[in-house]
Design a protein around this motif. Structure first.
Motif, PDB file in Angstrom:
ATOM      1  N   THR A 168      -6.631  -3.365 -11.819  1.00 36.08           N
ATOM      2  CA  THR A 168      -6.857  -2.906 -10.451  1.00 36.08           C
ATOM      3  C   THR A 168      -6.383  -1.468 -10.290  1.00 36.08           C
ATOM      4  O   THR A 168      -7.073  -0.631  -9.695  1.00 36.08           O
ATOM      5  N   LEU A 169      -5.221  -1.162 -10.831  1.00 34.45           N
ATOM      6  CA  LEU A 169      -4.672   0.193 -10.720  1.00 34.45           C
ATOM      7  C   LEU A 169      -5.535   1.212 -11.455  1.00 34.45           C
ATOM      8  O   LEU A 169      -5.710   2.344 -10.984  1.00 34.45           O
ATOM      9  N   ARG A 170      -6.088   0.837 -12.588  1.00 30.97           N
ATOM     10  CA  ARG A 170      -6.958   1.746 -13.336  1.00 30.97           C
ATOM     11  C   ARG A 170      -8.175   2.116 -12.485  1.00 30.97           C
ATOM     12  O   ARG A 170      -8.542   3.298 -12.370  1.00 30.97           O
ATOM     13  N   THR A 171      -8.783   1.129 -11.867  1.00 37.11           N
ATOM     14  CA  THR A 171      -9.933   1.377 -10.999  1.00 37.11           C
ATOM     15  C   THR A 171      -9.527   2.237  -9.809  1.00 37.11           C
ATOM     16  O   THR A 171     -10.236   3.180  -9.438  1.00 37.11           O
ATOM     17  N   ALA A 172      -8.378   1.929  -9.216  1.00 35.73           N
ATOM     18  CA  ALA A 172      -7.902   2.691  -8.051  1.00 35.73           C
ATOM     19  C   ALA A 172      -7.641   4.153  -8.424  1.00 35.73           C
ATOM     20  O   ALA A 172      -7.983   5.061  -7.662  1.00 35.73           O
ATOM     21  N   ARG A 173      -7.044   4.401  -9.590  1.00 36.18           N
ATOM     22  CA  ARG A 173      -6.780   5.783 -10.027  1.00 36.18           C
ATOM     23  C   ARG A 173      -8.102   6.545 -10.194  1.00 36.18           C
ATOM     24  O   ARG A 173      -8.217   7.693  -9.765  1.00 36.18           O
ATOM     25  N   ASP A 174      -9.091   5.899 -10.791  1.00 35.96           N
ATOM     26  CA  ASP A 174     -10.388   6.542 -10.975  1.00 35.96           C
ATOM     27  C   ASP A 174     -11.019   6.892  -9.631  1.00 35.96           C
ATOM     28  O   ASP A 174     -11.553   7.990  -9.445  1.00 35.96           O
ATOM     29  N   ARG A 175     -10.943   5.964  -8.698  1.00 35.98           N
ATOM     30  CA  ARG A 175     -11.537   6.206  -7.375  1.00 35.98           C
ATOM     31  C   ARG A 175     -10.771   7.287  -6.629  1.00 35.98           C
ATOM     32  O   ARG A 175     -11.363   8.098  -5.915  1.00 35.98           O
ATOM     33  N   ALA A 176      -9.453   7.333  -6.805  1.00 35.55           N
ATOM     34  CA  ALA A 176      -8.639   8.369  -6.160  1.00 35.55           C
ATOM     35  C   ALA A 176      -8.978   9.746  -6.719  1.00 35.55           C
ATOM     36  O   ALA A 176      -9.152  10.708  -5.960  1.00 35.55           O
ATOM     37  N   ARG A 177      -9.072   9.848  -8.024  1.00 33.36           N
ATOM     38  CA  ARG A 177      -9.387  11.144  -8.649  1.00 33.36           C
ATOM     39  C   ARG A 177     -10.771  11.645  -8.214  1.00 33.36           C
ATOM     40  O   ARG A 177     -10.988  12.847  -8.081  1.00 33.36           O
ATOM     41  N   ALA A 178     -11.682  10.724  -7.986  1.00 35.95           N
ATOM     42  CA  ALA A 178     -13.019  11.100  -7.519  1.00 35.95           C
ATOM     43  C   ALA A 178     -12.969  11.718  -6.124  1.00 35.95           C
ATOM     44  O   ALA A 178     -13.907  12.414  -5.717  1.00 35.95           O
ATOM     45  N   GLN A 179     -11.879  11.504  -5.403  1.00 35.76           N
ATOM     46  CA  GLN A 179     -11.708  12.077  -4.063  1.00 35.76           C
ATOM     47  C   GLN A 179     -11.012  13.433  -4.098  1.00 35.76           C
ATOM     48  O   GLN A 179     -10.740  14.026  -3.060  1.00 35.76           O
ATOM     49  N   GLY A 180     -10.661  13.903  -5.292  1.00 37.73           N
ATOM     50  CA  GLY A 180     -10.103  15.246  -5.417  1.00 37.73           C
ATOM     51  C   GLY A 180      -8.613  15.347  -5.609  1.00 37.73           C
ATOM     52  O   GLY A 180      -8.089  16.449  -5.786  1.00 37.73           O
ATOM     53  N   VAL A 181      -7.906  14.252  -5.594  1.00 36.50           N
ATOM     54  CA  VAL A 181      -6.460  14.316  -5.813  1.00 36.50           C
ATOM     55  C   VAL A 181      -6.210  14.448  -7.318  1.00 36.50           C
ATOM     56  O   VAL A 181      -6.898  13.828  -8.126  1.00 36.50           O
ATOM     57  N   THR A 182      -5.251  15.282  -7.685  1.00 34.99           N
ATOM     58  CA  THR A 182      -4.994  15.509  -9.114  1.00 34.99           C
ATOM     59  C   THR A 182      -3.683  14.897  -9.575  1.00 34.99           C
ATOM     60  O   THR A 182      -3.550  14.542 -10.738  1.00 34.99           O
TER      61      THR A 182
END
Length: 149
Positions: A72-86
């Motif tokens: 779940t966290l792996r998916t969440a990190r990918d989705r977060a990075r797609a929003q521009g957070v580094t």
């Protein structure tokens, strides 16, 4: 308006919680803040664990311990990075959801805790309590409850 340095968000792997992750990520990106993503999990025990091991055989590790939370966290990190957070980190916590989120928020010195609104308006949520309501009462920091349902 306060500038947030550490924004924290909880996820349980549902689409609703991923919507909260994306909103938190956009906010963290706009503030230049670190994003911390947390996922609480309860380990399988007893008959439930025995059944999983029997049915899954050597693949049982996928449902034991923190493995589902890590997925779940792996998916969440990918989705977060797609929003521009580094600047993103994640943590899986063996605990009930509200307590885990409050604990991680304190440990990472979060300025803001973001959760979805799922459970706030349900009858069960009103009777038994909901994660968003419990977090808002216990966090001691700013809480953003995102409309995700």
């Amino acid at each position: 308006m306060a500038v947030y340095r550490t924004v924290m968000v909880g996820t349980d792997g549902s689409e609703s919680s991923f919507a909260a992750v994306e909103r938190a990520a956009r906010l963290a990106a706009a503030c230049g803040a670190e994003l911390v993503i947390a996922c609480a999990y309860a380990p399988m025990r007893g008959p439930e664990l025995a059944l999983a091991k029997d049915q899954l055989g050597p693949e049982a590790y996928q449902v034991v311990g923190s493995v589902p939370a890590e997925d779940t966290l792996r998916t969440a990190r990918d989705r977060a990075r797609a929003q521009g957070v580094t600047n993103v980190r994640s943590v899986a916590v063996q605990d009930e959801p509200a307590g885990a989120l409050v604990q991680v928020a304190r440990e990472c010195s979060a300025d803001l805790l973001v959760v979805g609104n799922r459970g706030l308006r349900s009858i069960a949520g009103r009777i038994l309590g909901s994660v968003p309501a419990d977090v808002a009462r216990k966090a001691g920091i700013d809480v953003l409850i995102v409309h995700t349902t």
